[in-house]
Design an enzyme around this catalytic site. Structure first.
Site: not given
Length: 229
Positions: A36, A202, A7, A181
């Site tokens: 976002m 990420g 990510s 996540g």
């Protein structure tokens, strides 16, 4: 074969073009791009203009996660800017089926093939996607609340992943399950064991156990952890 999607949210924003190239060189399978708007989630990231500037830096698919309100308004721009997969949140769509159809319609206008997906927050039930499963190429199970990197993996989401995998198997559908996540060398095998096909990494990819900047080694360690698990 489980795919790793590093990510860009955890990349060095001072050299995003180089980071995108590095993902491909390091053995990443997709480039995960979190969009976002500061409204649907409490953070701001990049938009279609930056995406378009990055597109020529890699041949890897752009896996675009739209964490924005009213995604229909911007669908054409993200497809034009190089998205290969677009995932939206049901809560952000007034008419979810229409939004998914719009992805395909806008892609067809540009003679492109763009996969459509939905992203389910931790508190969002998989029941919301049952009527539209046949229209999906991917379902993203959020194992953190969206908006910020480097959050802790919510282990109570594992039964949700298993239930979704069972539902897809029962329907005979080939829909990818992406888990997004808190993925690291500990949680990655758990997510894959529950049924994940794609792992968004990420912090674990850019700042993982091999250290900051050791993208190739961090991705290798993630894949090794999955294979061992």
């Amino acid at each position: 074969m489980v795919k790793i999607a590093p990510s860009l949210l955890s990349a060095d924003f001072n050299k995003l073009g180089d980071e995108v190239k590095a993902i491909e060189d390091a053995g990443g399978d997709l480039v995960h791009i979190d969009i976002m708007d500061g409204h649907f989630v409490p953070n701001l990231t990049i938009g279609p203009a930056v995406m378009e500037a990055l597109r020529d830096n890699t041949k890897l698919p752009f896996d675009v996660h739209l964490m924005i309100s009213e995604p229909d308004k911007y669908m054409e721009k993200f497809i034009r800017s190089g998205a290969d997969i677009i995932s939206v949140h049901p809560e952000a769509c007034v008419h979810l089926h229409r939004t998914l159809s719009l992805i395909k319609e806008e892609a067809k206008k540009k003679n492109k093939e763009v996969k459509s997906g939905i992203a389910l927050n931790p508190a969002t039930s998989i029941a919301c996607c049952e009527p539209i499963l046949e229209d999906l190429d991917m379902i993203v199970i959020m194992t953190v609340n969206p908006g910020f990197p480097a959050q802790k993996f919510i282990q109570s989401m594992l039964p949700k992943i298993r239930a979704l995998r069972q539902l897809l198997n029962d329907r005979g559908l080939h829909v990818d399950i992406e888990v997004d996540g808190g993925i690291n060398i500990e949680s990655a095998p758990l997510a894959v064991g529950a049924g994940a096909d794609i792992l968004v990494a990420g912090n674990a990819a850019f700042n993982g156990p091999a250290g900051k900047g050791a993208l190739s080694e961090n991705i290798r360690l993630l894949k090794e952890a999955v294979n061992k698990g």
